[in-house]
Design a protein around this motif. Structure first.
Motif, short mmCIF file in Angstrom:
data_model
loop_
_atom_site.label_atom_id
_atom_site.label_comp_id
_atom_site.label_asym_id
_atom_site.label_seq_id
_atom_site.Cartn_x
_atom_site.Cartn_y
_atom_site.Cartn_z
N ALA A 192 -44.05 -58.27 -15.67
CA ALA A 192 -43.72 -57.20 -16.63
C ALA A 192 -44.04 -55.81 -16.11
N GLY A 193 -43.65 -55.55 -14.86
CA GLY A 193 -43.82 -54.21 -14.32
C GLY A 193 -45.18 -53.91 -13.75
N THR A 194 -46.04 -54.91 -13.66
CA THR A 194 -47.37 -54.72 -13.11
C THR A 194 -47.61 -55.72 -11.98
N LEU A 195 -48.15 -55.23 -10.88
CA LEU A 195 -48.58 -56.10 -9.80
C LEU A 195 -50.07 -56.40 -10.01
N TYR A 196 -50.37 -57.66 -10.30
CA TYR A 196 -51.75 -58.08 -10.50
C TYR A 196 -52.31 -58.59 -9.18
N VAL A 215 -44.79 -64.25 -19.27
CA VAL A 215 -44.73 -63.54 -20.54
C VAL A 215 -45.96 -62.66 -20.73
N ASP A 216 -47.12 -63.30 -20.86
CA ASP A 216 -48.30 -62.54 -21.26
C ASP A 216 -49.62 -63.08 -20.72
N THR A 217 -49.59 -64.12 -19.88
CA THR A 217 -50.84 -64.75 -19.45
C THR A 217 -50.88 -64.95 -17.95
N LEU A 218 -52.01 -64.58 -17.35
CA LEU A 218 -52.28 -64.84 -15.94
C LEU A 218 -53.19 -66.05 -15.81
N SER A 238 -57.80 -68.26 -17.41
CA SER A 238 -56.60 -67.69 -18.00
C SER A 238 -56.96 -66.34 -18.59
N ILE A 239 -56.02 -65.39 -18.49
CA ILE A 239 -56.27 -64.01 -18.94
C ILE A 239 -55.05 -63.55 -19.73
N ASP A 240 -55.26 -63.18 -20.97
CA ASP A 240 -54.20 -62.61 -21.80
C ASP A 240 -54.02 -61.15 -21.43
N VAL A 241 -52.84 -60.82 -20.91
CA VAL A 241 -52.55 -59.43 -20.53
C VAL A 241 -51.41 -58.86 -21.37
N SER A 242 -51.34 -59.29 -22.62
CA SER A 242 -50.35 -58.70 -23.53
C SER A 242 -50.48 -57.19 -23.54
N ASP A 243 -51.73 -56.72 -23.48
CA ASP A 243 -52.03 -55.30 -23.29
C ASP A 243 -52.92 -55.20 -22.06
N PRO A 244 -52.36 -54.79 -20.90
CA PRO A 244 -53.17 -54.73 -19.68
C PRO A 244 -54.40 -53.83 -19.81
N GLY A 245 -54.36 -52.91 -20.77
CA GLY A 245 -55.51 -52.05 -20.99
C GLY A 245 -56.64 -52.75 -21.71
N LEU A 246 -56.32 -53.89 -22.35
CA LEU A 246 -57.32 -54.67 -23.08
C LEU A 246 -57.16 -56.15 -22.75
N PRO A 247 -57.36 -56.55 -21.49
CA PRO A 247 -57.19 -57.96 -21.13
C PRO A 247 -58.28 -58.83 -21.74
N VAL A 248 -57.93 -60.09 -22.03
CA VAL A 248 -58.87 -61.01 -22.66
C VAL A 248 -59.02 -62.25 -21.79
N GLN A 249 -60.22 -62.50 -21.30
CA GLN A 249 -60.51 -63.66 -20.46
C GLN A 249 -60.90 -64.85 -21.33
N SER A 250 -60.33 -66.02 -21.02
CA SER A 250 -60.70 -67.25 -21.70
C SER A 250 -61.70 -68.04 -20.86
N GLY A 292 -53.81 -72.34 -4.30
CA GLY A 292 -52.60 -71.74 -4.85
C GLY A 292 -52.23 -72.31 -6.21
N LEU A 293 -51.52 -71.49 -7.00
CA LEU A 293 -51.10 -71.87 -8.35
C LEU A 293 -49.62 -71.56 -8.55
N ALA A 294 -48.97 -72.41 -9.34
CA ALA A 294 -47.59 -72.15 -9.76
C ALA A 294 -47.44 -72.58 -11.20
N TYR A 295 -46.65 -71.84 -11.96
CA TYR A 295 -46.40 -72.17 -13.35
C TYR A 295 -45.11 -72.96 -13.48
#
Length: 287
Positions: A76-80, A117-120, A132-144, A156-159
């Motif tokens: 979504a326009g961001t390189l993590y 969509v919204d999760t790394l 897993s990290i919710d990046v729905s709002d990259p300014g307020l990421p949420v770590q699980s 390595g990981l693949a979805y």
């Protein structure tokens, strides 16, 4: 037939000196294709930078902000970027920083992917776990809370969107591919048992086949191997290419149908035919 693209030797002198310093790769670890601008981004552990390679093969600097970047993922326009216990985000066009999340309890963070969509999802090589990290709002990421991979070392990981699961390449002898159902409370299970050693990168191609990079246990040197569905413990490996030099975190390019491989042992990248047909229009959700 293997498709190779050679790097161009230099960068035009009109470019600023910071870009000139980025002419060569040093410990390339992860690679991502950016379809909109027809370029690839490459993380370099030893340079501590992300370089960009255009369609002509010219290298330039995307950002020198990271310290020791490992896995990279476009969403979504961001390189993590996985970087020294942090997951950082950079705007894909300006390279401006948009996120810096230190993962609590992290050991050696390595691979990264997303659900598009919204999760790394991030692998912790030394702590044997997946974040897993919710990046729905990259300014307020949420770590699980991390999920343990037990005795297996995740790399390595693949979805896998069709199966709503994470595919995990593991390190070690007779390395395994694990599957992690992404429903709450699930734990990783062995999907494929291989005769390869030290799996690093993992990707899915146009047919849903699983492609891995291995450092050894190949016919010669490092290699790429394909496992065709439906997956079973003894699914045979199909050879794609051998004689790779420490092949790291790969990417499948839907537009060219090539597999992009950072070869960390030779400070280079190579591109190989997958057996798929190039796509005129490809899913671009992560770009």
């Amino acid at each position: 037939m293997i498709a190779w693209r050679a790097f161009m030797a230099g960068i035009p002198g009109a470019l600023v000196s910071a870009v000139a310093l980025a002419q060569s790769l040093s410990g390339p670890e992860s690679i991502e294709y950016h379809a909109r601008l027809d370029r690839t981004l490459i993380s370099n552990i030893y340079n501590g930078d992300i370089q960009v390679r255009n369609a002509a093969g010219t290298l330039g600097l995307f950002t020198a902000a990271p310290t020791a970047p490992y896995g990279i993922e476009l969403l979504a326009g961001t390189l993590y970027v996985v970087d020294s216990g942090h997951v950082k985000g950079y705007d894909i066009d300006s390279a401006a920083p948009v996120m810096d999340l230190p993962l609590s309890g992290a050991g050696f963070l390595n691979g990264i992917t997303s659900n598009g969509v919204d999760t790394l999802y991030v692998s912790d090589f030394s702590a044997h776990s997946i974040y897993s990290i919710d990046v729905s709002d990259p300014g307020l990421p949420v770590q699980s809370a991390p999920v343990s991979t037990g005795t297996e070392t995740p790399n390595g990981l693949a979805y896998d969107g069709r199966g709503n699961r994470l595919l995990i390449a593991t390190w070690g002898g007779n390395a395994k591919v694990l599957g992690l159902d992404l429903s709450p409370g699930a734990t990783p299970a062995t999907l494929i048992e291989t005769t390869l050693d030290n799996l690093d990168g993992i990707a899915l191609d146009c047919h849903g086949a699983l492609i891995v990079s291995a450092w050894s246990g190949c016919t010669s040197g490092g290699c790429l191997r394909r496992f065709n569905p439906p997956f079973q413990l003894n699914t045979p490996a199909v050879a794609i290419v051998d004689d790779l030099s420490s092949p790291a975190d790969i990417d499948y390019d839907w537009v060219s149908a090539e597999i992009a491989v950072p070869e960390s042992g030779s400070d280079s990248v190579s591109f190989h035919a997958s057996g798929c047909e190039p796509a005129l229009f490809a899913s671009d959700f992560e770009r």
